[in-house]
Structures are given as C-alpha cells and as structure tokens.
Scaffold this motif. Structure first.
Motif, PDB file in Angstrom:
ATOM      1  N   ILE A   1       5.988   4.703   1.762  1.00  0.00           N
ATOM      2  CA  ILE A   1       5.729   5.744   2.758  1.00  0.00           C
ATOM      3  C   ILE A   1       6.127   7.105   2.218  1.00  0.00           C
ATOM      4  O   ILE A   1       7.268   7.310   1.790  1.00  0.00           O
ATOM      5  CB  ILE A   1       6.520   5.464   4.050  1.00  0.00           C
ATOM      6  CG1 ILE A   1       6.231   4.055   4.567  1.00  0.00           C
ATOM      7  CG2 ILE A   1       6.216   6.520   5.104  1.00  0.00           C
ATOM      8  CD1 ILE A   1       7.304   3.516   5.486  1.00  0.00           C
ATOM      9  N   TYR A   2       5.194   8.032   2.243  1.00  0.00           N
ATOM     10  CA  TYR A   2       5.449   9.434   1.911  1.00  0.00           C
ATOM     11  C   TYR A   2       5.218  10.248   3.184  1.00  0.00           C
ATOM     12  O   TYR A   2       4.255  10.006   3.915  1.00  0.00           O
ATOM     13  CB  TYR A   2       4.499   9.923   0.814  1.00  0.00           C
ATOM     14  CG  TYR A   2       4.764   9.344  -0.550  1.00  0.00           C
ATOM     15  CD1 TYR A   2       5.265  10.139  -1.578  1.00  0.00           C
ATOM     16  CD2 TYR A   2       4.499   8.005  -0.833  1.00  0.00           C
ATOM     17  CE1 TYR A   2       5.502   9.611  -2.843  1.00  0.00           C
ATOM     18  CE2 TYR A   2       4.742   7.460  -2.087  1.00  0.00           C
ATOM     19  CZ  TYR A   2       5.236   8.276  -3.084  1.00  0.00           C
ATOM     20  OH  TYR A   2       5.485   7.751  -4.327  1.00  0.00           O
ATOM     21  N   THR A   3       6.061  11.226   3.431  1.00  0.00           N
ATOM     22  CA  THR A   3       5.882  12.064   4.623  1.00  0.00           C
ATOM     23  C   THR A   3       6.546  13.413   4.442  1.00  0.00           C
ATOM     24  O   THR A   3       7.553  13.540   3.744  1.00  0.00           O
ATOM     25  CB  THR A   3       6.451  11.363   5.878  1.00  0.00           C
ATOM     26  OG1 THR A   3       6.163  12.167   7.035  1.00  0.00           O
ATOM     27  CG2 THR A   3       7.950  11.159   5.771  1.00  0.00           C
TER      28      THR A   3
ATOM     29  N   THR B   1       0.839  -1.194   0.000  1.00  0.00           N
ATOM     30  CA  THR B   1       0.000   0.000   0.000  1.00  0.00           C
ATOM     31  C   THR B   1       0.874   1.244   0.000  1.00  0.00           C
ATOM     32  O   THR B   1       2.049   1.210   0.358  1.00  0.00           O
ATOM     33  CB  THR B   1      -0.928   0.042   1.229  1.00  0.00           C
ATOM     34  OG1 THR B   1      -0.137  -0.038   2.424  1.00  0.00           O
ATOM     35  CG2 THR B   1      -1.929  -1.096   1.201  1.00  0.00           C
ATOM     36  N   LYS B   2       0.272   2.331  -0.400  1.00  0.00           N
ATOM     37  CA  LYS B   2       0.961   3.623  -0.498  1.00  0.00           C
ATOM     38  C   LYS B   2       0.313   4.552   0.514  1.00  0.00           C
ATOM     39  O   LYS B   2      -0.875   4.850   0.420  1.00  0.00           O
ATOM     40  CB  LYS B   2       0.817   4.162  -1.921  1.00  0.00           C
ATOM     41  CG  LYS B   2       1.439   5.520  -2.184  1.00  0.00           C
ATOM     42  CD  LYS B   2       1.200   5.873  -3.644  1.00  0.00           C
ATOM     43  CE  LYS B   2       1.706   7.253  -3.996  1.00  0.00           C
ATOM     44  NZ  LYS B   2       1.433   7.578  -5.425  1.00  0.00           N
ATOM     45  N   ILE B   3       1.089   5.000   1.507  1.00  0.00           N
ATOM     46  CA  ILE B   3       0.522   5.790   2.593  1.00  0.00           C
ATOM     47  C   ILE B   3       1.242   7.121   2.735  1.00  0.00           C
ATOM     48  O   ILE B   3       2.386   7.278   2.293  1.00  0.00           O
ATOM     49  CB  ILE B   3       0.572   5.033   3.935  1.00  0.00           C
ATOM     50  CG1 ILE B   3       2.014   4.903   4.428  1.00  0.00           C
ATOM     51  CG2 ILE B   3      -0.101   3.668   3.803  1.00  0.00           C
ATOM     52  CD1 ILE B   3       2.134   4.336   5.841  1.00  0.00           C
ATOM     53  N   PHE B   4       0.555   8.061   3.348  1.00  0.00           N
ATOM     54  CA  PHE B   4       1.148   9.361   3.704  1.00  0.00           C
ATOM     55  C   PHE B   4       1.036   9.515   5.212  1.00  0.00           C
ATOM     56  O   PHE B   4      -0.026   9.282   5.793  1.00  0.00           O
ATOM     57  CB  PHE B   4       0.435  10.509   3.004  1.00  0.00           C
ATOM     58  CG  PHE B   4       1.187  11.825   3.090  1.00  0.00           C
ATOM     59  CD1 PHE B   4       1.901  12.292   2.000  1.00  0.00           C
ATOM     60  CD2 PHE B   4       1.185  12.597   4.252  1.00  0.00           C
ATOM     61  CE1 PHE B   4       2.598  13.495   2.064  1.00  0.00           C
ATOM     62  CE2 PHE B   4       1.890  13.776   4.336  1.00  0.00           C
ATOM     63  CZ  PHE B   4       2.597  14.231   3.234  1.00  0.00           C
ATOM     64  N   LEU B   5       2.122   9.920   5.850  1.00  0.00           N
ATOM     65  CA  LEU B   5       2.127  10.252   7.269  1.00  0.00           C
ATOM     66  C   LEU B   5       2.368  11.741   7.412  1.00  0.00           C
ATOM     67  O   LEU B   5       3.402  12.246   6.983  1.00  0.00           O
ATOM     68  CB  LEU B   5       3.232   9.490   8.015  1.00  0.00           C
ATOM     69  CG  LEU B   5       3.230   7.967   7.959  1.00  0.00           C
ATOM     70  CD1 LEU B   5       4.394   7.419   8.769  1.00  0.00           C
ATOM     71  CD2 LEU B   5       1.923   7.410   8.490  1.00  0.00           C
ATOM     72  N   ASP B   6       1.433  12.476   8.008  1.00  0.00           N
ATOM     73  CA  ASP B   6       1.687  13.894   8.204  1.00  0.00           C
ATOM     74  C   ASP B   6       2.522  14.098   9.468  1.00  0.00           C
ATOM     75  O   ASP B   6       2.954  13.142  10.105  1.00  0.00           O
ATOM     76  CB  ASP B   6       0.383  14.706   8.181  1.00  0.00           C
ATOM     77  CG  ASP B   6      -0.388  14.702   9.495  1.00  0.00           C
ATOM     78  OD1 ASP B   6       0.006  13.987  10.435  1.00  0.00           O
ATOM     79  OD2 ASP B   6      -1.404  15.417   9.577  1.00  0.00           O
TER      80      ASP B   6
END
Length: 254
Positions: free
Chosen positions: A120-122, A95-100
């Motif tokens: 992971i994108y952040t 999965t492709k997720i974003f963490l703020d």
C-alpha cells in the motif's frame, strides 16, 4: 490577492480561525473571483469538515477541535461505506496499490488492516495513521508538502515518488463529476497527483458517491475514458451512464 485555489482555501481557513465566519461577498472581492467560485471553495471545506456553509458564507462548525476527520466521515457516511465494501472486493494479495486522499479512501483503508500481502502506497495522512498500527512493512507513506486542508501530502516531491513506480491499481477520488467534462477537482495539486497516477497505474479505480454527480469543479482531472472502473453507491443518471458506456468504463454500484 491570488486566485490560486490552494491559496484561497488556506486564506479562508485563516480568516475562519480569526473571526469564526467568512462571507461570500467579501471573499469574492478579495480574491477577484466570482461568488460561485467562492461557494465551491466553501463547499469543499464543508465536505472536509472545516466549516459549515450558511446563507452568504460559512461559519466554524460545531465539532470537537481535535477530530476534523470524524466530521468529514459523517458526510454521506453510509454511501462511503457501501463504496468501500465494493472496492475491497477488487483487492487481491500480492498487488501494489495506491490510495489517494479522501474520506471514501479512508473507509477503504480499514479493509486493509488485515491484508499484509497487499503493498500500500498513500499520500493521505489519515490513512497513514489508520494503518500505522499494522505489524507489517507493507505501507509506504508518500511524502511531500503537507496540505492541512486536504490532510494529504501534495506537490513536486509527491509527484516524483509516484513517477518512480508502477502500481497495479490506483484507487482515486474526485470532488465532482460533470457529464461533459468528466471527473473534476477544486485544487490543482490534487488533480496533478491523480493525473500522475493515471500514467503510472495499470488500472484506475474511481470511488465517487452519488452526491458528486452533476456538479462542476475547477480542474478537469480525468476524462471518462481515463478511468477503468467506477464504484459508486447508486445507479448514475442515464446521461452519465451513456457517457461512461461510450468511454468503456465498467460501473459497479450498490
């Protein structure tokens, strides 16, 4: 003096560095805002470990100067750990997720060290540092203007990167949760990032500890219906649960 939240926060930090203390009365006069607005600014900076609130103002906190994040992590640390544990159960490989940005998100990122199949994108500087030692190419640093008070990259460049992607899950946080106004922030830039994530994520998962409920911020970031899943550390009050149920938000708590 401008009443822009980001400018206020930066100026407070500068005054704190010069004098070791700031007062609500002087800042309210200087910014031409209400004392309550200043108190919210000071509370945010306290939550981020930059100062310690005292009666009538704030002072430099007692901490190691090179570890501001450790101070922030100690605020409601047990609650954040519970939320991170529950949030980690929502993660699936491929999965492709974003963490703020935020300390609860940082707690969650520690569960990702051994998850190379999650992309992971952040925009969080601390999360980037936490995952920098991972022998994998699954971490993407989303840049922009570095805001020291947030330990995050924000601004137009950050928004442009988000708009180029579609994420399976966006894990987001909020500074406060109001029963009528929903999830709120103190800074406009962080609110804009979270709104962009709402439009570019299949699912929005809100991580918010119970201390944030019943308080108001400066910006209405999300209505309750904008969030798919809320993870918190304790059962919300009955009036919050009613609003969340009406908005069809799934709630998980420890």
């Amino acid at each position: 003096m401008t009443d822009h939240p980001q400018a206020r926060l930066q100026h407070i930090l500068e005054e704190l560095a010069k004098h070791g203390r700031v007062t609500v009365k002087e800042l309210a006069t200087e910014f031409s805002v209400s004392p309550e607005t200043v108190r919210r600014d000071l509370k945010q900076l306290e939550m981020e470990g930059h100062l310690r609130c005292i009666y009538g103002g704030g002072v430099t906190p007692r901490r190691d100067a090179d570890q501001p994040i450790s101070q922030r992590m100690r605020v409601n640390a047990r609650e954040k750990a519970k939320i991170a544990t529950l949030a980690a159960r929502e993660l699936r490989d491929h999965t492709k997720i974003f963490l703020d940005s935020g300390t609860t998100m940082l707690a969650l990122s520690r569960y990702l060290v051994d998850r190379p199949l999650i992309n992971i994108y952040t925009n969080s500087l601390d999360i980037i540092q936490t995952l920098s030692g991972v022998e994998s190419n699954n971490v993407v640093a989303v840049g922009g203007v570095l805001r020291p008070s947030y330990r995050a990259f924000l601004g137009t460049d950050t928004l442009n990167v988000i708009r180029e992607h579609l994420f399976d899950i966006a894990f987001v946080s909020a500074v406060t949760v109001d029963v009528n106004l929903g999830f709120m922030d103190l800074g406009e830039d962080e609110a804009l990032v979270r709104r962009a994530l709402r439009r570019h994520a299949k699912q929005v998962v809100m991580l918010a500890d119970s201390s944030k409920f019943g308080r108001q911020g400066n910006f209405c970031t999300y209505n309750f219906r904008d969030v798919d899943l809320l993870i918190t550390d304790a059962p919300p009050r009955a009036d919050f649960l009613e609003k969340l149920e009406e908005a069809r938000v799934k709630v998980i708590y420890a």
